[in-house]
Design an enzyme around this catalytic site. Sequence first.
Site, PDB file in Angstrom:
ATOM      1  N   LYS A 166       0.691  -1.006   0.082  1.00 46.83           N
ATOM      2  CA  LYS A 166      -0.042   0.079   0.033  1.00 46.83           C
ATOM      3  C   LYS A 166       0.859   1.270   0.035  1.00 46.83           C
ATOM      4  O   LYS A 166       1.893   1.199   0.417  1.00 46.83           O
ATOM      5  CB  LYS A 166      -0.780   0.068   1.259  1.00 46.83           C
ATOM      6  CG  LYS A 166      -1.755  -1.360   1.463  1.00 46.83           C
ATOM      7  CD  LYS A 166      -3.058  -1.370   0.533  1.00 46.83           C
ATOM      8  CE  LYS A 166      -3.531  -2.707   0.900  1.00 46.83           C
ATOM      9  NZ  LYS A 166      -4.857  -2.887   0.034  1.00 46.83           N
ATOM     10  N   HIS A 285      -6.737 -13.525  -7.422  1.00 42.27           N
ATOM     11  CA  HIS A 285      -7.464 -12.411  -6.612  1.00 42.27           C
ATOM     12  C   HIS A 285      -8.755 -12.508  -7.288  1.00 42.27           C
ATOM     13  O   HIS A 285      -8.969 -12.645  -8.442  1.00 42.27           O
ATOM     14  CB  HIS A 285      -6.827 -11.040  -6.884  1.00 42.27           C
ATOM     15  CG  HIS A 285      -7.368  -9.992  -5.895  1.00 42.27           C
ATOM     16  ND1 HIS A 285      -8.834  -9.492  -5.966  1.00 42.27           N
ATOM     17  CD2 HIS A 285      -6.958  -9.773  -4.692  1.00 42.27           C
ATOM     18  CE1 HIS A 285      -9.183  -8.676  -4.566  1.00 42.27           C
ATOM     19  NE2 HIS A 285      -7.896  -8.814  -4.251  1.00 42.27           N
TER      20      HIS A 285
END
EC number: 4.1.1.39
Length: 469
Positions: A166, A285
């Site tokens: 992130k 994902h």
Amino acid sequence: SVGFKAGVKEYKLTYYTPEYKTKDTDILAAFRVTPQPGVPPEEAGAAVAAESSTGTWTTVWTDGLTSLDRYKGRCYRIERVVGEKDQYIAYVAYPLDLFEEGSVTNMFTSIVGNVFGFKALRALRLEDLRIPPAYVKTFQGPPHGIQVERDKLNKYGRPLLGCTIKPKLGLSAKNYGRAVYECLRGGLDFTKDDENVNSQPFMRWRDRFLFCAEALFKAQAETGEIKGHYLNATAGTCEEMIKRAVFARELGVPIVMHDYLTGGFTANTTLAHYCRDNGLLLHIHRAMHAVIDRQKNHGIHFRVLAKALRMSGGDHIHSGTVVGKLEGERDITLGFVDLLRDDFVEQDRSRGIYFTQDWVSLPGVLPVASGGIHVWHMPALTEIFGDDSVLQFGGGTLGHPWGNAPGAVANRVALEACVKARNEGRDLAQEGNEVIREACKWSPELAAACEVWKEIVFNFAAVDILDNK
């Protein structure tokens, strides 16, 4: 005169067959059906069977050119859903000849194609599928599977640890690589591209791949452990996706990644085949899954999407955490976690498993717990998911007050402490907090992490809950 009677006839005359004995080669589906007012459940169930197999809305003369009895879907059982008004589970059997071998795409086009727009139904949800061994055997499945992955990585007897880098968007490739290096040298096994990191103006894919490869080889040399970074190969075309996977292989990295629902099953199966042929692990994902699976009465349950992924191919898939910020009720989550990992799973309605599933030795998939989890969750995660899983802490690593590497150290120490306690016979469900507190005494990094996250809870009821028994 023509040799057939034109006109509209009720579906249930042809497609509702309660006396039918299912075959071992049939694909079986459990649909949650909410009929429009005035439509009897048998007609609704038969309509689903018809529209997802050979039926159309009227009698056509070409029906006489084939054997409908051989090819039609059949609604063979209907049960009322306890505690819900006007909801039924309709069981439909499809003959295997209706499906192309080795194509999840074709299977879904038939079973969940047009039928979901059907006017006679208020809502429709596919709850589960039984894939017969004869059909399973036409799929390659996961590129490598759980055991081969452990052997490649030389990591045994514990869950694997990951971290999503992130901020997910906005970092330059070099700074992104720095973040990867810090996490890996601190003790994580994997770092991860976020699902929406593809190839954007601020960070093109090739630059990211190069800097991440440099980071992981450097961390590998320092720690003596094999490291990986899930390089997201998802792209706008299959050709571009494979080009990225080829580059990853040339760099010598161990694993790439794909967004299998937005990328599509055809692309996913293509990539899975490439990964097996070239020794790459494949992390999957599930971006977009909640669009499909979140409504209780309409869509497709995630356990079906998970089964489809095991057929299409992937070595890891995100599966909810039970304890973090994203959806996942414990029994249901464990139900599809078993469907991903085990070779044979018994029917168990208490966990939402409608059919016994035999995977006939198709490799297993590691479930990935990710989303809003931190060190205090470690005992619960170790207890719930067991060794064959990947635990991913994004903010729970990078949010550490001292930086990424100490954040990684905190997670690794917490994990090793939990595994050790479990192996000594301690009950993590009861003593988990105590285990973490003891570990804090000799790990300042863990103590700092425990202090930061001691108050954080995501208290919302799960949307995906089992029916009243």
